[in-house]
Design a protein around this motif. Structure first.
Motif: not given
Length: 239
Positions: A152, A172, A200
């Protein structure tokens, strides 16, 4: 058709030899990853594809037997993807970090099931491109499983690699909820531009998974979620 998937983070720190004295901090994540791999084994796939993020130079397919290492992070440890006869990677084409961590996980789980291949999806690939690639993967065999590697946001705390960004926790949370519930529309809706800004790494692989799972009717289960070191890590199993 896709019959199962495991979603795991891909930091080199997942490998105890790399984490060294900090290794126990990720024990729960390692255990969750092994549980997710157990779901893959139970599905008895005909083909397992390890999917991970990478830059455009690393993007593309990697055959069984492709080799990687953790020498770039100071550890003399080599890994091999699956149990292929060996692959002499051309210069500049060893397994990238994400697939090396995936290969390490398969070795730790003593994978002896279906043949294994690797695929790196470019981190700047659009949601549509990812979904299309995923759909093609799902048609590769009658029973396909995916090991999807990706982190993430790297902007969850002040000490995170990307420093603190107030948008990171929300991104996230949306991604983790989608992964845990196998919500394909929510995965497709993840913003690629925002994901890039938040570092990410998992966005493209997750959207590839969403494309592969269309029509498969899989259910998801979240096995782990945390943000050690300010980076979001999630483990999920789909079956």
């Amino acid at each position: 058709m896709l019959v199962a998937a495991a979603v795991c983070p891909c930091p080199p720190l997942l490998v105890p030899e790399v984490a060294a004295g900090a290794a126990p901090e990720l024990d729960a994540a390692r255990d969750a990853c092994l549980d997710a791999l157990g779901v893959l084994a139970a599905a008895r796939p005909d083909l397992l594809v390890v999917v991970g993020p990478g830059d455009e130079r690393a993007a593309g397919a990697y055959p069984a037997g492709a080799r990687g290492s953790f020498r770039g992070v100071g550890v003399d440890l080599d890994v091999t993807l699956g149990d292929g006869p060996g692959y002499d990677a051309p210069a500049g084409r060893p397994l990238p970090q994400s697939l090396s961590v995936g290969a390490w996980l398969l070795g730790r789980a003593h994978w002896t099931g279906a043949p294994v291949e690797g695929l790196v999806v470019g981190t700047r690939s659009s949601a549509g491109e990812c979904a299309e690639t995923g759909g093609a993967l799902a048609r590769r065999a009658e029973r396909v499983a995916l090991l999807v590697m990706g982190d993430g946001s790297a902007c969850r705390t002040l000490k995170a690699p990307g420093y603190l960004d107030e948008r990171a926790a929300g991104f996230d949370a949306r991604a983790t909820e989608a992964l845990g519930s196998a919500d394909l529309d929510a995965l497709a809706a993840l913003d690629a531009t925002l994901g890039h800004e938040l570092q990410v790494a998992g966005r493209a692989p997750w959207q590839l998974l969403g494309g592969a799972a269309r029509g498969a009717g899989l259910a998801g289960r979240l096995l782990y979620e945390d943000a050690p070191y300010g980076v979001g890590y999630a483990v999920a199993a789909w079956s």
